[in-house]
Write an enzyme that holds these catalytic residues in place. Structure first.
Site, PDB file in Angstrom:
ATOM      1  N   SER A  60       0.794  -1.231   0.000  1.00 10.77           N
ATOM      2  CA  SER A  60       0.000   0.000   0.000  1.00 10.77           C
ATOM      3  C   SER A  60       0.821   1.274   0.000  1.00 10.77           C
ATOM      4  O   SER A  60       0.365   2.298  -0.478  1.00 10.77           O
ATOM      5  CB  SER A  60      -0.946   0.000   1.193  1.00 10.77           C
ATOM      6  OG  SER A  60      -0.217   0.019   2.401  1.00 10.77           O
ATOM      7  N   HIS A  84      -5.207  -3.253  -2.641  1.00  8.95           N
ATOM      8  CA  HIS A  84      -4.846  -2.351  -3.744  1.00  8.95           C
ATOM      9  C   HIS A  84      -4.714  -3.081  -5.074  1.00  8.95           C
ATOM     10  O   HIS A  84      -4.283  -2.494  -6.068  1.00  8.95           O
ATOM     11  CB  HIS A  84      -3.538  -1.618  -3.418  1.00  8.95           C
ATOM     12  CG  HIS A  84      -3.680  -0.711  -2.256  1.00  8.95           C
ATOM     13  ND1 HIS A  84      -4.153   0.581  -2.367  1.00  8.95           N
ATOM     14  CD2 HIS A  84      -3.471  -0.916  -0.940  1.00  8.95           C
ATOM     15  CE1 HIS A  84      -4.206   1.131  -1.169  1.00  8.95           C
ATOM     16  NE2 HIS A  84      -3.792   0.241  -0.277  1.00  8.95           N
ATOM     17  N   LYS A 139     -11.697   0.799  -1.787  1.00  5.39           N
ATOM     18  CA  LYS A 139     -10.702   1.416  -2.658  1.00  5.39           C
ATOM     19  C   LYS A 139     -11.232   1.447  -4.097  1.00  5.39           C
ATOM     20  O   LYS A 139     -12.099   2.254  -4.388  1.00  5.39           O
ATOM     21  CB  LYS A 139      -9.363   0.735  -2.469  1.00  5.39           C
ATOM     22  CG  LYS A 139      -8.784   1.263  -1.147  1.00  5.39           C
ATOM     23  CD  LYS A 139      -7.746   0.490  -0.452  1.00  5.39           C
ATOM     24  CE  LYS A 139      -7.463   1.169   0.892  1.00  5.39           C
ATOM     25  NZ  LYS A 139      -6.701   0.347   1.798  1.00  5.39           N
TER      26      LYS A 139
HETATM   27  C1  PLP Z   1      -6.658   0.204   3.166  1.00  3.69           C
HETATM   28  C2  PLP Z   1      -6.109  -1.119   3.497  1.00  3.69           C
HETATM   29  C3  PLP Z   1      -6.794  -1.990   4.346  1.00  3.69           C
HETATM   30  C4  PLP Z   1      -8.023  -1.561   5.085  1.00  3.69           C
HETATM   31  O1  PLP Z   1      -9.140  -1.423   4.258  1.00  3.69           O
HETATM   32  P1  PLP Z   1     -10.321  -0.437   4.676  1.00  3.69           P
HETATM   33  O2  PLP Z   1     -11.480  -0.950   3.913  1.00  3.69           O
HETATM   34  O3  PLP Z   1      -9.911   0.929   4.285  1.00  3.69           O
HETATM   35  O4  PLP Z   1     -10.504  -0.577   6.159  1.00  3.69           O
HETATM   36  C5  PLP Z   1      -6.274  -3.254   4.540  1.00  3.69           C
HETATM   37  N1  PLP Z   1      -5.130  -3.638   3.943  1.00  3.69           N
HETATM   38  C6  PLP Z   1      -4.436  -2.818   3.132  1.00  3.69           C
HETATM   39  C7  PLP Z   1      -3.191  -3.299   2.493  1.00  3.69           C
HETATM   40  C8  PLP Z   1      -4.897  -1.524   2.899  1.00  3.69           C
HETATM   41  O5  PLP Z   1      -4.180  -0.690   2.134  1.00  3.69           O
END
Ligand code: PLP
Length: 391
Positions: free
Chosen positions: A186, A214, A245
């Site tokens: 991320s 991602h 996302k």
């Molecule tokens: C953003 C993210 C999460 C958490 O997801 P949310 O739906 O925003 O709580 C988990 N793992 C990774 C690698 C992330 O980048």
């Protein structure tokens, strides 16, 4: 003494080290541009990679769900919190990820911090976790240690390092092993050698738990890390993902075998002890996946933009590591320099915040490219960054 003064001096300490974080809220939808404090800015800070958060079809689906189901879930999923839309989305996600079943969580954070301790609640389990894994995975590992009477151990391996992982796996004699990694990291946008890790898992009889937060919507034609690396989603692979996302909604999920999903429904505390997602979020995600399936060109455009960004950064002399995903970190020596660069970008109408310790070791401006950006947007970014980093 209630410690209030100490909280205050802690904040002062953060501030003096350029590490104080503050919240900035938009006055506009998420998108190519955003309005912040009345200023319209070109937005390079969003994980809404395909522009689905404000997509017409997605917003309409969310609105229509309000008439059908109302808003609040009103109870956890195991009581009366879910709707037929929840079940439809789970079936859709399972099909999209090539698994038997899937289960929704209220966020990606809740999925990782709930599923990892649940999966390690069996006797004699070891977790093998990449050192750069997301905080929600780290917290899941910590909870795994805290919540079992048995002896869950966590082994952290060097980032993406197959040899190190092999060494740790070969030295472990636990009955159950789970390897946890992100596919697209991320904060660096780096892809790990998922195929190599998968093969290692087979060799050592370990489950592979992939955080595809991602990767969904960005690689493997949008299907994520397994598709990208040509890995069959068999029953020894657990895919975690988020609706928040590229799908432009909110929520998280685990897609896996029927056994694993049923096990999580019975053991995952973040699922059992929390109210179900509102159906509007669920219907928005459903519409987003359908939109993605019918508009493959969105993922293509995203990847063209990523390639274009790489070329333009090179042409303008902006130093970055190899860019292969929409996440592009521009690294700085210290937090002050990263903050100053972000501020200069802002002065030039570009929003790309600095990410600093403890979130990352090395301070950076984290650029995210989306399918909504035009060639002019990306060139303007490259040009502005080159002026700023050269100073
Ligand atoms: C953003 C993210 C999460 C958490 O997801 P949310 O739906 O925003 O709580 C988990 N793992 C990774 C690698 C992330 O980048």
């Amino acid at each position: 003494m209630n410690g209030l003064k100490d909280y205050g001096s802690f904040l002062e300490h953060l501030k003096s080290g350029d590490l104080l974080r503050t919240i900035r809220d938009r006055e506009s939808p998420q998108g190519r541009t955003v309005s912040l404090n009345g200023q319209d800015l070109l937005n390079f800070s969003s994980n809404d990679y395909l522009g689905l958060a404000a997509n017409d079809a997605v917003v309409k689906a969310a609105a229509a769900s309000l008439t059908k189901y109302g808003f609040g879930g009103g109870a956890s999923r195991l009581l009366s919190g879910g709707t037929s839309a929840h079940a439809m989305l789970e079936a859709k996600l399972a099909a999209f990820k090539g698994t038997e079943k899937s289960i929704l969580f209220n966020s990606g954070y809740a999925a990782n911090s709930g599923a990892i301790p649940a999966l390690t609640s069996l006797d004699d389990t070891a977790i093998f976790s990449d050192e750069l894994n997301h905080a929600s995975i780290i917290d899941g590992c910590k909870l795994a240690k805290a919540s079992t009477s048995t002896s869950t151990s966590t082994h952290v391996y060097e980032h993406g390092d197959i040899d190190h992982l092999r060494k740790l796996l070969s030295h472990s004699s636990t009955a159950h092993k789970i390897v946890v990694t992100e596919s697209v990291f991320s904060m660096d946008g780096r892809l790990v050698n998922l195929r190599g890790i998968y093969e290692l898992c087979r060799e050592y009889g370990a489950l592979l738990y992939v955080d595809d937060a991602h990767a969904l919507g960005t690689i493997g034609g949008g299907h994520g890390g397994l598709r990208h690396f040509g890995i069959e989603p068999d029953e020894d692979v657990i895919q975690m993902g988020t609706l928040s996302k590229a799908l432009g909604s909110v929520g998280g999920f685990i897609a896996a075998s029927k056994t694993i999903v049923d096990f999580l429904v019975n053991t995952s505390r973040s699922l059992i002890f929390s109210t179900a997602l509102p159906s509007s979020a669920v219907c928005a995600a459903l519409a987003a996946i359908e939109y993605l399936e019918n508009h493959g060109e969105l993922v293509t455009r995203l990847n063209e933009n990523v390639t274009m960004a790489g070329n333009l950064f090179k042409r303008y002399g902006v130093t970055i590591n190899n860019i292969c995903t929409p996440i592009v970190p521009v690294l700085f020596e210290d937090s002050g320099a990263a903050l100053a660069a972000s501020k200069s970008l802002l002065d030039n109408g570009i929003y790309a915040p600095a990410i600093r310790p403890p979130t990352v070791k090395q301070p950076r401006v984290r650029i995210t490219i989306t399918a909504l950006h035009t060639a002019e947007d990306i060139e303007y970014l490259a040009k502005t960054l080159s002026e700023i980093t050269r100073r």
